[in-house]
Motif scaffolding. Sequence first.
Motif, PDB file in Angstrom:
ATOM      1  N   ARG A  30      21.887  28.120  11.361  1.00  0.00           N
ATOM      2  CA  ARG A  30      20.864  28.799  10.570  1.00  0.00           C
ATOM      3  C   ARG A  30      20.752  28.191   9.172  1.00  0.00           C
ATOM      4  O   ARG A  30      19.659  28.070   8.605  1.00  0.00           O
ATOM      5  CB  ARG A  30      21.177  30.295  10.501  1.00  0.00           C
ATOM      6  N   ILE A  31      21.909  27.802   8.587  1.00  0.00           N
ATOM      7  CA  ILE A  31      21.866  27.117   7.275  1.00  0.00           C
ATOM      8  C   ILE A  31      21.107  25.802   7.400  1.00  0.00           C
ATOM      9  O   ILE A  31      20.302  25.426   6.521  1.00  0.00           O
ATOM     10  CB  ILE A  31      23.300  26.882   6.761  1.00  0.00           C
ATOM     11  N   ALA A  42      18.597  33.127   2.091  1.00  0.00           N
ATOM     12  CA  ALA A  42      19.244  33.137   3.405  1.00  0.00           C
ATOM     13  C   ALA A  42      20.513  32.289   3.413  1.00  0.00           C
ATOM     14  O   ALA A  42      21.557  32.690   3.942  1.00  0.00           O
ATOM     15  CB  ALA A  42      18.264  32.647   4.470  1.00  0.00           C
ATOM     16  N   ILE A  43      20.402  31.084   2.803  1.00  0.00           N
ATOM     17  CA  ILE A  43      21.576  30.203   2.758  1.00  0.00           C
ATOM     18  C   ILE A  43      22.692  30.849   1.958  1.00  0.00           C
ATOM     19  O   ILE A  43      23.876  30.820   2.326  1.00  0.00           O
ATOM     20  CB  ILE A  43      21.174  28.841   2.177  1.00  0.00           C
ATOM     21  N   GLU A  79       8.441  30.612  -0.756  1.00  0.00           N
ATOM     22  CA  GLU A  79       8.980  29.741   0.276  1.00  0.00           C
ATOM     23  C   GLU A  79      10.336  29.170  -0.114  1.00  0.00           C
ATOM     24  O   GLU A  79      11.195  28.948   0.743  1.00  0.00           O
ATOM     25  CB  GLU A  79       7.990  28.597   0.551  1.00  0.00           C
ATOM     26  N   GLN A 110      17.332  26.503   7.517  1.00  0.00           N
ATOM     27  CA  GLN A 110      16.785  26.831   6.200  1.00  0.00           C
ATOM     28  C   GLN A 110      16.726  25.585   5.311  1.00  0.00           C
ATOM     29  O   GLN A 110      15.789  25.405   4.522  1.00  0.00           O
ATOM     30  CB  GLN A 110      17.619  27.939   5.534  1.00  0.00           C
ATOM     31  N   ASN A 111      17.721  24.747   5.430  1.00  0.00           N
ATOM     32  CA  ASN A 111      17.722  23.488   4.658  1.00  0.00           C
ATOM     33  C   ASN A 111      16.553  22.603   5.079  1.00  0.00           C
ATOM     34  O   ASN A 111      15.884  21.978   4.241  1.00  0.00           O
ATOM     35  CB  ASN A 111      19.048  22.769   4.861  1.00  0.00           C
ATOM     36  N   THR A 122      13.074  32.322  -0.127  1.00  0.00           N
ATOM     37  CA  THR A 122      13.519  32.828   1.178  1.00  0.00           C
ATOM     38  C   THR A 122      14.650  31.992   1.761  1.00  0.00           C
ATOM     39  O   THR A 122      15.705  32.526   2.128  1.00  0.00           O
ATOM     40  CB  THR A 122      12.330  32.884   2.141  1.00  0.00           C
ATOM     41  N   PRO A 123      14.528  30.659   1.881  1.00  0.00           N
ATOM     42  CA  PRO A 123      15.651  29.898   2.442  1.00  0.00           C
ATOM     43  C   PRO A 123      16.875  29.893   1.527  1.00  0.00           C
ATOM     44  O   PRO A 123      18.015  29.885   2.008  1.00  0.00           O
ATOM     45  CB  PRO A 123      15.075  28.502   2.629  1.00  0.00           C
ATOM     46  N   ARG A 128      13.767  23.597   6.276  1.00  0.00           N
ATOM     47  CA  ARG A 128      12.563  24.255   5.763  1.00  0.00           C
ATOM     48  C   ARG A 128      12.314  23.881   4.309  1.00  0.00           C
ATOM     49  O   ARG A 128      11.181  23.554   3.921  1.00  0.00           O
ATOM     50  CB  ARG A 128      12.696  25.761   5.915  1.00  0.00           C
ATOM     51  N   MET A 129      13.340  23.903   3.485  1.00  0.00           N
ATOM     52  CA  MET A 129      13.188  23.521   2.064  1.00  0.00           C
ATOM     53  C   MET A 129      12.857  22.039   1.931  1.00  0.00           C
ATOM     54  O   MET A 129      12.044  21.647   1.073  1.00  0.00           O
ATOM     55  CB  MET A 129      14.473  23.862   1.303  1.00  0.00           C
ATOM     56  N   GLY A 158       5.733  31.433   6.450  1.00  0.00           N
ATOM     57  CA  GLY A 158       6.063  30.322   5.559  1.00  0.00           C
ATOM     58  C   GLY A 158       4.898  29.368   5.396  1.00  0.00           C
ATOM     59  O   GLY A 158       3.796  29.615   5.851  1.00  0.00           O
TER      60      GLY A 158
END
Length: 600
Positions: free
Chosen positions: A419-420, A394-395, A387, A423-424, A390-391, A426-427, A561
């Motif tokens: 999109r960044i 991607a970032i 998990e 992902q941020n 992946t972000p 998500r983290m 995720g």
Amino acid sequence: MKASAKGLPRPGGFLWRLYGTYVGVVLLSSTVVALLVFQYFAGNARSTMRQHMAQMADLLASLQAANPRELWSPVAQNRVDELARNSAAEIDIALADGSVVASSRGGDLATIASLDLPEFVQARRSGYGEVSRYEEGEDFETVHIVTPIVIRSDTIGYVRVSRSMDHLREEFRRLGAQIALGATVAAGLSMFWGIYFGRFVTRPLNAIKEGCLRISRGDRSLPIDLQRTDEFGVVADTVDDMARSLTREMKQTEQQKNRSELVLRLLHDAVIAIDREGKVAFMNDAAAVYCRCGRPSSCLGRLYSEAVTVEAISEMIGSYGPDDGEFERSIRWREGSGQWNYASVYLSPLKAEEHDLKGVLVVVRDTTERRRFECLRRDFASNVSHELKTPITAIGTLIEALLGGASKDSSLLASFLDRIRLQNDRMRRLVEELLAISKLESGKGMLELKRCDAREAIFSARDTFPSMAAYRGVRFGIHVPEEPLFVNGDLRALEVMANSLVDNALKFTPAGGEIDLSLRTEGLNLCIEVKDTGSGIPREHQERIFERFYRIDSSRTRGRGGSGLGLAIVKHMAIAHGGQVSLDSEEGKGSRFVVTLPLA
């Protein structure tokens, strides 16, 4: 100890010996006391006689010293005769040259007294002479007391008073008879008292003995009630107290035994006791899974090799020796289904004495679930790593694209930045979940409960999830009442619960689906409800869905995720607020999660 028909102690018994000793002491004491009394009175009679004789001698000496001329006249003889008749004593008056001038003896006065006799010698030396001696032809002593006749420091003569002890014989005989009679009566009364005392002692002792025998036979229902306040009553009450205490202790021991057996039977660990003959002496319920008997009671008395089905455990018991002591070993075996089972086997000797081996105690702890849990933890670490990876990947890719020239295109720049941000987020949520479950499990990060408006937690979700839902093609709706809804809670924890439920719904709701987050009251409770039209949860997984690290199907959820902690966090936080979380789901139609909290 039995008593005789008359109440006396049984011959040969303790009380009989005590009574015989008592009689002997009484007789000896009576004899000693009688002798002492006789000696006292006899000595007192002798002392009185001597004192009376000394007084007569002093009186005559004083009278003759006052009238010395009477020594050569009949007056002295008349006075001596009169005193001798009244006192039954012999009286002599002699001059300093030894001549006797008056005497109660009669006969030739010149031969009556001799100044060389001891009593006269003592009188000349000390002014007083007293001698006791046996006169010739007499069986009793005669006491002689001599007092000098002194005029102006000159001794002109002596007065001697003599008396035989023969006259005391009859008095001593009467005195001895009276004392002997008194001692005999006292001894007889004491022995009769001893008989009464023997009966007095025997009866309560017999009652106490019978009570002790009943107690020794296990009958503690009848107390020894003597209804006495003396020492026997105290002893009987003490025996009754001991019996009651023994009954309580036996009950406690029985209860403790039952509790111990219950604890052993309810232990998750299998406990098997093998005696020195290799037979099963005890087995709890947990051990039945390792045996072919079905029930523990069916295995008792059977050889362990017949009862124990796990070959590895049977081999350990068979190879155990008296000098092996305590040891532990991990084993594994495969079931008929092909699944591996793991266990830790502990063996300990059962000894009555240091070198007397009575058997062996076997404790089997199933470690299969622990190993599975460890595997689950490893999977969790792998999930978290994935998990995070992946972000981050991607970032990194998006940033490289922007640095490579994509930032010059305004439409691409906006899309990449969005999109960044996703992902941020998500983290960030993943880190929040990890911190929350860590605090909840350790108890160090206790929630700060205070009166707060629960709508503020929903407002946080309103700011976070609409864009994420739009990105996934899901309609997201929020329903919050206009009036405040107060609870005693931690506002940050309320946000985490709402966000976790919405995030979970987003993962399993396909494009075109719907998610509704609502806040409402139900009686005295506040309800945070998240409803979706996603894939739903199969019924067999619904009971475990709130467990830590639990996934329905890792192959199905891997791409969506999540760490498997979100719903566990929701459950623990709801409980910490004094509430609960419930689930209503149907596979293929969606799910409805409701967190119920008490209103403030």
